[in-house]
Design a protein around this motif. Structure first.
Motif, PDB file in Angstrom:
ATOM      1  N   ILE A  85      41.390  34.740  44.764  1.00 48.02           N
ATOM      2  CA  ILE A  85      41.455  35.406  43.472  1.00 48.02           C
ATOM      3  C   ILE A  85      42.685  36.302  43.367  1.00 48.02           C
ATOM      4  O   ILE A  85      43.197  36.568  42.263  1.00 48.02           O
ATOM      5  CB  ILE A  85      40.163  36.223  43.217  1.00 48.02           C
ATOM      6  CG1 ILE A  85      40.061  36.605  41.726  1.00 48.02           C
ATOM      7  CG2 ILE A  85      40.129  37.474  44.091  1.00 48.02           C
ATOM      8  CD1 ILE A  85      39.872  35.449  40.820  1.00 48.02           C
ATOM      9  N   ALA A  86      43.202  36.760  44.497  1.00 48.12           N
ATOM     10  CA  ALA A  86      44.380  37.633  44.486  1.00 48.12           C
ATOM     11  C   ALA A  86      45.619  36.899  44.000  1.00 48.12           C
ATOM     12  O   ALA A  86      46.596  37.524  43.589  1.00 48.12           O
ATOM     13  CB  ALA A  86      44.620  38.205  45.887  1.00 48.12           C
ATOM     14  N   ILE A 117      44.338  36.292  36.134  1.00 47.42           N
ATOM     15  CA  ILE A 117      43.928  37.680  36.404  1.00 47.42           C
ATOM     16  C   ILE A 117      45.136  38.596  36.471  1.00 47.42           C
ATOM     17  O   ILE A 117      45.115  39.730  35.967  1.00 47.42           O
ATOM     18  CB  ILE A 117      43.109  37.749  37.714  1.00 47.42           C
ATOM     19  CG1 ILE A 117      41.764  37.047  37.513  1.00 47.42           C
ATOM     20  CG2 ILE A 117      42.892  39.191  38.151  1.00 47.42           C
ATOM     21  CD1 ILE A 117      40.880  37.676  36.460  1.00 47.42           C
ATOM     22  N   LYS A 118      46.224  38.115  37.069  1.00 41.15           N
ATOM     23  CA  LYS A 118      47.448  38.923  37.151  1.00 41.15           C
ATOM     24  C   LYS A 118      47.952  39.303  35.756  1.00 41.15           C
ATOM     25  O   LYS A 118      48.268  40.469  35.485  1.00 41.15           O
ATOM     26  CB  LYS A 118      48.523  38.154  37.913  1.00 41.15           C
ATOM     27  CG  LYS A 118      49.880  38.863  37.987  1.00 41.15           C
ATOM     28  CD  LYS A 118      50.856  38.035  38.803  1.00 41.15           C
ATOM     29  CE  LYS A 118      52.245  38.686  38.819  1.00 41.15           C
ATOM     30  NZ  LYS A 118      52.879  38.659  37.498  1.00 41.15           N
ATOM     31  N   ARG A 133      45.486  41.655  33.878  1.00 41.79           N
ATOM     32  CA  ARG A 133      45.545  43.041  34.372  1.00 41.79           C
ATOM     33  C   ARG A 133      46.748  43.776  33.774  1.00 41.79           C
ATOM     34  O   ARG A 133      46.686  44.975  33.508  1.00 41.79           O
ATOM     35  CB  ARG A 133      45.619  43.047  35.897  1.00 41.79           C
ATOM     36  CG  ARG A 133      45.627  44.450  36.507  1.00 41.79           C
ATOM     37  CD  ARG A 133      45.251  44.424  37.969  1.00 41.79           C
ATOM     38  NE  ARG A 133      45.989  43.401  38.712  1.00 41.79           N
ATOM     39  CZ  ARG A 133      45.693  43.027  39.954  1.00 41.79           C
ATOM     40  NH1 ARG A 133      44.655  43.584  40.567  1.00 41.79           N
ATOM     41  NH2 ARG A 133      46.396  42.109  40.570  1.00 41.79           N
ATOM     42  N   GLY A 179      40.455  46.294  31.540  1.00 39.48           N
ATOM     43  CA  GLY A 179      39.537  45.165  31.647  1.00 39.48           C
ATOM     44  C   GLY A 179      38.538  45.065  30.518  1.00 39.48           C
ATOM     45  O   GLY A 179      37.609  44.245  30.575  1.00 39.48           O
ATOM     46  N   VAL A 213      33.397  37.549  44.301  1.00 38.27           N
ATOM     47  CA  VAL A 213      34.056  37.593  42.986  1.00 38.27           C
ATOM     48  C   VAL A 213      33.022  37.690  41.881  1.00 38.27           C
ATOM     49  O   VAL A 213      33.102  38.543  40.983  1.00 38.27           O
ATOM     50  CB  VAL A 213      34.938  36.346  42.784  1.00 38.27           C
ATOM     51  CG1 VAL A 213      35.549  36.364  41.380  1.00 38.27           C
ATOM     52  CG2 VAL A 213      36.039  36.286  43.830  1.00 38.27           C
ATOM     53  N   SER A 241      35.186  41.697  44.754  1.00 38.20           N
ATOM     54  CA  SER A 241      36.605  41.408  45.007  1.00 38.20           C
ATOM     55  C   SER A 241      37.498  41.962  43.901  1.00 38.20           C
ATOM     56  O   SER A 241      38.550  42.548  44.166  1.00 38.20           O
ATOM     57  CB  SER A 241      36.821  39.890  45.116  1.00 38.20           C
ATOM     58  OG  SER A 241      36.220  39.389  46.273  1.00 38.20           O
ATOM     59  N   TYR A 242      37.057  41.740  42.672  1.00 34.01           N
ATOM     60  CA  TYR A 242      37.846  42.242  41.528  1.00 34.01           C
ATOM     61  C   TYR A 242      36.871  42.537  40.397  1.00 34.01           C
ATOM     62  O   TYR A 242      36.268  41.626  39.829  1.00 34.01           O
ATOM     63  CB  TYR A 242      38.887  41.200  41.078  1.00 34.01           C
ATOM     64  CG  TYR A 242      39.808  41.722  40.005  1.00 34.01           C
ATOM     65  CD1 TYR A 242      40.883  42.551  40.331  1.00 34.01           C
ATOM     66  CD2 TYR A 242      39.595  41.420  38.668  1.00 34.01           C
ATOM     67  CE1 TYR A 242      41.727  43.047  39.340  1.00 34.01           C
ATOM     68  CE2 TYR A 242      40.429  41.906  37.673  1.00 34.01           C
ATOM     69  CZ  TYR A 242      41.495  42.729  38.026  1.00 34.01           C
ATOM     70  OH  TYR A 242      42.314  43.226  37.063  1.00 34.01           O
ATOM     71  N   LYS A 243      36.717  43.806  40.109  1.00 34.72           N
ATOM     72  CA  LYS A 243      35.715  44.224  39.133  1.00 34.72           C
ATOM     73  C   LYS A 243      36.302  44.235  37.721  1.00 34.72           C
ATOM     74  O   LYS A 243      37.404  44.724  37.495  1.00 34.72           O
ATOM     75  CB  LYS A 243      35.179  45.614  39.491  1.00 34.72           C
ATOM     76  CG  LYS A 243      33.992  46.050  38.622  1.00 34.72           C
ATOM     77  CD  LYS A 243      33.377  47.323  39.155  1.00 34.72           C
ATOM     78  CE  LYS A 243      32.188  47.752  38.304  1.00 34.72           C
ATOM     79  NZ  LYS A 243      31.098  46.761  38.317  1.00 34.72           N
ATOM     80  N   LEU A 244      35.524  43.674  36.795  1.00 32.91           N
ATOM     81  CA  LEU A 244      35.874  43.717  35.381  1.00 32.91           C
ATOM     82  C   LEU A 244      34.800  44.482  34.625  1.00 32.91           C
ATOM     83  O   LEU A 244      33.706  44.727  35.139  1.00 32.91           O
ATOM     84  CB  LEU A 244      35.982  42.295  34.815  1.00 32.91           C
ATOM     85  CG  LEU A 244      37.122  41.421  35.349  1.00 32.91           C
ATOM     86  CD1 LEU A 244      36.947  39.986  34.869  1.00 32.91           C
ATOM     87  CD2 LEU A 244      38.478  41.960  34.924  1.00 32.91           C
ATOM     88  N   TRP A 295      31.461  38.430  35.668  1.00 30.14           N
ATOM     89  CA  TRP A 295      32.084  37.141  35.913  1.00 30.14           C
ATOM     90  C   TRP A 295      31.079  36.031  35.633  1.00 30.14           C
ATOM     91  O   TRP A 295      29.879  36.190  35.813  1.00 30.14           O
ATOM     92  CB  TRP A 295      32.536  37.041  37.372  1.00 30.14           C
ATOM     93  CG  TRP A 295      33.792  37.813  37.680  1.00 30.14           C
ATOM     94  CD1 TRP A 295      33.888  39.138  37.943  1.00 30.14           C
ATOM     95  CD2 TRP A 295      35.106  37.282  37.768  1.00 30.14           C
ATOM     96  NE1 TRP A 295      35.185  39.494  38.194  1.00 30.14           N
ATOM     97  CE2 TRP A 295      35.964  38.358  38.105  1.00 30.14           C
ATOM     98  CE3 TRP A 295      35.649  36.014  37.613  1.00 30.14           C
ATOM     99  CZ2 TRP A 295      37.330  38.194  38.270  1.00 30.14           C
ATOM    100  CZ3 TRP A 295      37.009  35.848  37.788  1.00 30.14           C
ATOM    101  CH2 TRP A 295      37.840  36.933  38.104  1.00 30.14           C
TER     102      TRP A 295
END
Length: 614
Positions: free
Chosen positions: A191-192, A197-198, A201, A207, A229, A234-237, A241
């Motif tokens: 996911i990075a 997502i990039k 952001r 978000g 995820v 891993s990446y919070k919105l 998700w």
């Protein structure tokens, strides 16, 4: 209370109307429009991230082009409209408004064909969107924008700038504050490294506008999962998700339809040891409902601002319609009335310029107060009344018999010669007033807003005005020339009777023969004539302006278009119609303005109806 379907359906109908009219945003539009004030969903992801499959899952139809590399080469604005159960499904393209597509394989072909019509059979991209509406009882009311997939390198047949070009195009959509970002990332990649997502952001750091979607969960390596995820570790919105399982290539090759694919997706999550506890919040059906619910809340929150924008735009459009004018009647009587009204509007402005309500009339006074006196002062009287010239003229006037007492004929010739110089400044003053009046006619035509629609009528009014002004100028020149001739026709006797008589050195005024041809004698004659000419100059300085105003300014105010009115009154309907022949660009502008006004009023009524139902 207004239902979710009524709210989103309202937005969809307004957006569809905006699309048909062309009142919509896009990569090539920077104008604030009603379209941009309404929320929509942009689908963003890297190439081969599964964007197309997600869209097809939401729609429940297989209708998007497929292939390797860059497939989506133009934005696709997809409007989903839910219809009543039992109604047939069909699709419509904006560029083919009269054709309904019930075979969705032909929809796929038309998307490819229309893309190639614009970009050719290359791998180039274009910011010009394709607009597609799908009507079906199996969809939720949504507007989705499928954007070209983000990429990291240019491939064969693409310019080096393709990477940046695609990102710039995507940004023009996702940077808008009313755009909801559907960020698609494949689960079998870190996911990075997600392009979607990039970018999300960067344009939506909080978000609040971003929904994360994980595709290809079924293609992850055995023993791994995407729970970190999906559960936001891993990446919070701000929003949860959603995992999606798309059809595999084998399923597509077997022509497994979307209904069966949805059932298979539900079964996957329900039986998965990793995701069964999340099964109720996974899948394409849940994603569509989640987006609809979020859209409803966004629409409810934005209704006041949307209403404000619509009201402001309606005021501006109505003002523009007033400025552009209403359509012209077709009958001769109404056309004649319109022409006369337009002429009166022009004459009103023209008179305001002359009378001081508008600038310009003061220039006529400048002619009288500055130009005329300056010209009079520059007349060559010093040369005309030099001793040598006076001696010459007086001697010629005497002929073989020298004058006995005062050289009356010499005086008359000197005065008549001097008076002839006044014709130049007099006629120049008339010409100067004429030029000012012509300029004021030109300005007045330009300032008559109602006339801007009719270039032919403008030209006719200008020509008729100039013709009248030319006639007034000729009258003015005749009058000022008559003033000069009048001065030459009858000299003011009292002026000369009051002059001191020449006196002989011995004191006998009767005997002047001694000084008759002396320089002093001719100098006194020159002085006397100069005094008389100064008196006449002052008289003409005062009377020439009177003549110019009487013959030119006064007549321009009274009868500038009289001849034109007579000519127009004799014209028939077809000829009158030619005078009211509008500029085609202006006519098109009025049509578009009227359509936009109708659109915004309909949108206002729709929103008010939904608001009252809340």
């Amino acid at each position: 209370m207004a239902t979710m379907e009524s709210l989103i359906g309202m937005v969809n109908r307004i957006q569809r109307a905006c699309t048909v009219l062309g009142d919509h945003g896009g990569a090539d539009s920077a104008l604030p429009t009603l379209w941009e004030a309404l929320p929509s969903v942009a689908v963003v992801g890297g190439q081969s991230s599964g964007k197309s499959s997600v869209l097809e899952s939401i729609v429940g139809r297989d209708f998007l082009p497929r292939g390797s590399g860059i497939v989506t080469r133009r934005p696709l604005v997809l409007q989903l409209q839910k219809t009543e159960d039992g109604q047939p499904e069909y699709a419509e393209f904006l560029h083919l408004p009269k054709r309904k597509f019930t075979d969705f394989s032909l929809v796929r072909k038309e998307i490819s064909d229309d893309t190639e019509r614009l970009t050719g059979r290359t791998k180039q991209i274009s910011p010009v969107p394709i607009h597609l509406s799908i009507f079906s009882p199996n969809v939720v009311n949504l507007t989705l924008i499928d954007l070209p997939g983000l990429t990291k390198v240019a491939v064969e047949g693409q310019p080096d700038s393709i990477v940046q070009d695609i990102e710039n195009m995507v940004r023009t959509y996702v940077e808008k504050p009313n755009c909801i970002i559907l960020a698609i990332s494949p689960a079998n990649q870190d996911i990075a490294t997600s392009d979607a997502i990039k970018l999300a952001r960067e344009v939506d750091p909080s978000g609040e506008r971003t929904f994360g979607v994980l595709t290809k969960l079924d293609l992850m390596d055995k023993g791994t999962n995407a729970l970190d995820v999906l559960e936001g570790r891993s990446y919070k919105l701000q929003h949860p998700w959603v995992g999606i399982v798309n059809r595999s290539q084998a399923d597509i090759n077997k022509n497994i339809d979307m209904i069966a694919a949805r059932h298979k997706e539900r079964e996957y999550f329900a039986t998965s040891p990793d995701y069964s506890h999340l099964a109720s919040k996974m899948g394409s059906e849940y994603l569509a409902k989640l987006l609809s619910k979020h859209l409803e809340s966004v629409i409810r929150a934005r209704i006041p601002s949307i209403t404000s924008l619509i009201s402001k735009t309606i005021d501006e459009l109505e003002s523009e319609m007033d400025h552009l004018g209403r359509p012209i009647a077709v009958d001769a009587g109404a056309q004649l009335y319109t022409i006369l009204e337009l002429c009166r509007a022009f004459e009103k402005i023209f008179k305001e310029h002359l009378d001081g309500g508008r600038p310009g009339g003061d220039r006529i006074y400048g002619v009288f107060d500055n130009q005329l006196p300056t010209a009079l002062k520059k007349l060559p009287f010093d040369r005309h009344l030099s001793v040598q010239n006076v001696r010459k003229i007086v001697s010629e006037a005497d002929g073989y018999q020298p004058h006995l007492i005062a050289p009356e004929q010499g005086y008359r010739r000197l005065i008549e010669g001097a008076l002839s110089y006044f014709r130049g400044p007099a006629e120049a003053s008339v010409d100067a007033v004429h030029l000012v009046l012509k300029e004021l006619v030109r300005k007045s035509i330009g300032e008559t807003q109602e006339l801007k629609r009719f270039p032919t009528l403008q030209s006719e009014i200008a020509a008729a005005s100039y013709q009248s002004l030319e006639r007034f100028r000729e009258d003015g020149k005749k009058t000022v020339a008559r003033l000069v001739d009048m001065e030459a026709s009858y000299l003011t006797v009292e002026f000369f009777r009051n002059l001191p008589q020449e006196v002989e050195k011995g004191g006998n005024p009767a005997n002047t023969t001694v000084d008759r041809y002396s320089e002093g004698h001719f100098r006194r004659i020159a002085s006397n004539v100069s005094s008389y000419i100064s008196m006449v100059s002052e008289t003409l300085r005062l009377t020439i302006p009177k003549a110019a105003v009487h013959c030119q300014v006064r007549e321009a105010k009274r009868s500038l278009l009289n001849l034109f009115y007579t000519q127009v009154g004799r014209k028939e309907g077809k000829q009158l119609g030619l005078l009211l022949d509008e500029d085609p660009a202006l006519m098109e502008r009025r049509v578009q303005c009227a359509k936009r006004l109708e659109l915004y009023k309909s949108a206002r009524d729709e929103i008010e109806a939904v608001s009252w139902a809340r």
